[in-house]
Design a protein around this motif. Structure first.
Motif, PDB file in Angstrom:
ATOM      1  N   UNK A  94     -20.299 -12.068  46.188  1.00  0.00           N
ATOM      2  CA  UNK A  94     -21.495 -12.898  46.319  1.00  0.00           C
ATOM      3  C   UNK A  94     -22.371 -12.356  47.440  1.00  0.00           C
ATOM      4  N   UNK A  95     -23.674 -12.605  47.356  1.00  0.00           N
ATOM      5  CA  UNK A  95     -24.605 -12.063  48.336  1.00  0.00           C
ATOM      6  C   UNK A  95     -24.769 -12.881  49.594  1.00  0.00           C
ATOM      7  N   UNK A  96     -24.423 -14.175  49.563  1.00  0.00           N
ATOM      8  CA  UNK A  96     -24.650 -14.980  50.765  1.00  0.00           C
ATOM      9  C   UNK A  96     -23.630 -16.107  50.961  1.00  0.00           C
ATOM     10  N   UNK A  97     -22.656 -16.212  50.089  1.00  0.00           N
ATOM     11  CA  UNK A  97     -21.545 -17.142  50.278  1.00  0.00           C
ATOM     12  C   UNK A  97     -20.333 -16.351  50.755  1.00  0.00           C
ATOM     13  N   UNK A  98     -19.751 -16.739  51.873  1.00  0.00           N
ATOM     14  CA  UNK A  98     -18.538 -16.103  52.382  1.00  0.00           C
ATOM     15  C   UNK A  98     -17.357 -16.844  51.760  1.00  0.00           C
ATOM     16  N   UNK A  99     -17.005 -16.438  50.540  1.00  0.00           N
ATOM     17  CA  UNK A  99     -16.052 -17.211  49.764  1.00  0.00           C
ATOM     18  C   UNK A  99     -14.724 -16.513  49.534  1.00  0.00           C
TER      19      UNK A  99
END
Length: 414
Positions: free
Chosen positions: A400-405
């Motif tokens: 993902x580009x902006x979720x630190x998952x």
């Protein structure tokens, strides 16, 4: 575009929203170099990575002071102009971006102020505190089910469950429907990850239809829940949410209340596995500072964006009207000028002025207190009931580009 001075350790084409880069982990080394040499750094983006946006890239803001300052500056920076989301699917159109302006995180005053006042009715300290005992019981039930399994995936079986059940309780949604919210929000947010199937637009439409059904039912049968508060007029004159506004609020709550807290709990557990001394400290002493350190360490949303509506200086760089800036909370939360040994997981850290809830401006996370409560309850329950929980395999990260998952964390519960 005139970029800020080149940072020698930053590779050409570095884009901190690149999902392949983020899947390997938050690029903390690159952020540290940016903070040192080019704290306001121009990121040139390919057409597919800037889909839906005007311009050819954005300014990456990496220092804590600058991220905090821009977060508080609604006079020179807009959330509405391009929205708060910094990267979409490659087929995102400009029209689709603009349609999302009805969502709270994509609004500016006065619209944002009005909608936030209405939504705040459901997130008062009294409303949140009233959930404490129920959430404790739910956390124990979640752990009971995990113990019965013996081993499994911590993300789906533990970390995701308490936020989902809390959302359902808060909104008066039947608990049996929480799985739908989980699946829909996963589909919406996981468009860059090949392990997830489904159409994000269709998932968003499903949530909207579901929300409209909830609203209609509450109009006929009002209850003491957030749905009734949001869709019915109030004697204080603040008004009510329209049908579309309510639908997009449910989308925001399903994503923000589920994805972010789930990932905070998962990253926290993973950090305790990597730092067993901190797990022993938590089990024995339960420092109140644990919650904010877990949330700092996780930084579930690595970045949101703003758009300059005036020419404005950020640090030593002039950001021109119309240019986007990425507020890198993940970098700010590791700023050596603010945090001692920022790359150390320390549950006694104090003070801890992290920016994981979006800074302290108009867009400060409305559910911050609920998130803190869920993290505290879950780790108290785990320490009490599963003190010997063990990791069985590596954490599998979300692309993902902006979720630190983290999408999978194999564990042994007993």
């Amino acid at each position: 575009m005139t970029a800020s001075p080149a940072a020698p350790a930053i590779p050409a084409g570095f884009d901190p929203t690149d999902p392949d880069l983020c899947q390997t982990g938050v690029p903390l080394d690159q952020f540290a170099e940016l903070r040192r040499t080019a704290p306001v750094w121009w990121v040139e983006q390919s057409p597919e990575s800037r889909a839906g946006f005007n311009g050819e890239g954005f300014w990456a803001i990496s220092k804590h002071a600058d991220v905090a300052a821009v977060s508080k500056n609604s006079k020179d920076f807009s959330s509405q102009e391009n929205g708060a989301i910094i990267r979409f699917a490659p087929d995102m159109t400009r029209e689709q971006v603009e349609l999302q302006g009805i969502m709270l995180i994509n609004q500016d005053p006065p619209d944002h102020t009005k909608i936030r006042q209405i939504i705040s009715r459901g997130f008062t300290p009294r409303s949140i505190n009233a959930q404490h005992d129920v959430l404790v019981q739910r956390a124990n039930n979640i752990v009971d089910e995990a113990i019965a399994k013996g081993s499994g995936d911590f993300v789906n079986e533990v970390a995701s469950e308490l936020p989902l059940q809390a959302i359902a309780d808060l909104m008066g949604v039947p608990q049996e429907d929480r799985g739908k919210l989980f699946d829909w929000s996963n589909t919406m947010m996981s468009f860059d990850d090949p392990d997830f199937e489904g159409n994000p637009d269709e998932a968003a439409a499903e949530i909207l239809v579901y929300a409209m059904g909830l609203a209609e039912e509450r109009r006929k049968n009002p209850q003491d829940d957030i749905i009734t508060k949001l869709i019915t007029a109030d004697v204080d004159g603040h008004g009510q949410l329209g049908e579309d506004e309510f639908g997009y609020f449910v989308i925001m709550l399903a994503v923000a209340g589920n994805e972010t807290t789930r990932n905070a709990i998962t990253h926290g557990m993973n950090a305790f596995f990597q730092h067993p001394d901190q797990w022993e400290l938590w089990k024995s002493e339960r420092p109140s500072t644990m919650v904010d350190e877990v949330i700092r360490w996780a930084t579930p949303v690595t970045t949101f964006q703003r758009t300059a509506i005036n020419d404005v200086m950020v640090g030593d760089v002039e950001v021109k009207k119309g240019e986007r800036v990425g507020l890198y909370y993940a970098s700010a939360n590791h700023d050596e000028e603010v945090f001692t040994d920022p790359n150390t997981f320390d549950i006694t850290r104090s003070p801890n002025p992290h920016l994981s809830f979006g800074g302290h401006g108009a867009h400060y996370c409305i559910g911050a207190n609920l998130a803190r409560l869920e993290v505290e309850i879950m780790f108290n329950t785990l320490a009490d009931r599963l003190p010997d929980i063990k990791q069985l395999g590596e954490a599998k990260r979300l692309r993902h580009g902006w979720i630190n998952g983290i999408k999978e964390l194999p564990v042994q519960y007993v």
